[in-house]
Design an enzyme around this catalytic site. Structure first.
Site, short mmCIF file in Angstrom:
data_model
loop_
_atom_site.label_atom_id
_atom_site.label_comp_id
_atom_site.label_asym_id
_atom_site.label_seq_id
_atom_site.Cartn_x
_atom_site.Cartn_y
_atom_site.Cartn_z
N CYS A 9 -9.26 -1.39 11.25
CA CYS A 9 -8.29 -1.13 10.70
C CYS A 9 -8.35 -0.11 10.39
CB CYS A 9 -8.07 -2.09 9.12
SG CYS A 9 -6.81 -2.30 7.45
N HIS A 55 -3.30 -9.49 11.24
CA HIS A 55 -3.82 -8.70 10.64
C HIS A 55 -2.72 -8.41 9.61
CE1 HIS A 55 -7.00 -5.64 10.11
NE2 HIS A 55 -5.30 -4.71 10.06
N GLU A 56 -1.60 -7.11 10.07
CA GLU A 56 -1.07 -7.32 9.71
C GLU A 56 0.06 -8.16 8.79
OE1 GLU A 56 -1.05 -3.90 9.41
OE2 GLU A 56 -2.02 -3.99 11.59
N HIS A 82 -1.66 -8.02 5.33
CA HIS A 82 -2.22 -7.09 4.38
C HIS A 82 -0.79 -7.06 3.81
CE1 HIS A 82 -4.45 -3.71 5.59
NE2 HIS A 82 -4.32 -4.40 6.32
#
Length: 161
Positions: free
Chosen positions: A96, A138-139, A142
């Site tokens: 990350c 993953h994004e 966030h």
């Protein structure tokens, strides 16, 4: 000229653990400025670490549901929605931009569908697999205040790069 990486929010900052709000159609002009900041941070990160394919708005301190993706060409994703997550999973060592020297072993869905709007408020739908499916998961995490460190299956699933 200031270093764009000064805008990158790092592990431990409470902003990374907040759930982002949706982008309203009236905010697209503001989001263009945010996209420019995200792009400059991503490119500076690539130059320094030789990594980085996408960045989420909270990583530059903006709590909006927005992702800047630069795999082949730049794409700004507003209000992304993931669906059709496959039952098939795979393990990987994830990294990350907000903790560049730490790797986290975790599992992600092998396939998914992504729907989003662009800066012109046009709708898009992508079918993603393998590394691109992992990247968008993953994004997307966030945007919900979830970091890869929170997805580690056990404490031994962390290591220095």
């Amino acid at each position: 000229m200031p270093n764009p990486l000064e805008h990158l929010i790092m592990l431990g900052n409470p902003l990374l653990y907040e759930r982002c709000k949706e982008v309203e159609p009236s905010e697209t002009d503001d989001m263009r400025e945010v996209a420019d900041r995200m792009e400059s941070v991503l490119l500076a990160f690539r130059e320094k670490y030789q990594a980085g394919r996408a960045i989420a708005a909270p990583q530059v301190g903006v709590l909006k549901r927005m992702i800047y993706w630069r795999v082949k060409e730049p794409v700004v994703m507003l209000n992304p929605v993931l669906s059709d997550l496959s039952e098939e999973m795979f393990s990987l060592w994830d990294d990350c931009m907000s903790f560049p020297n730490l790797l986290v072993r975790l599992k992600r869905h092998r396939y998914c569908t992504l729907r989003f709007r662009d800066l012109d408020w046009q709708e898009h739908e992508w079918q993603l697999a393998d590394d691109l499916s992992e990247l968008i998961q993953h994004e997307y995490d966030h945007l919900d205040g979830i970091l890869a460190t929170m997805r580690a299956e056990n404490p031994q699933d962390l290591r220095w790069r």
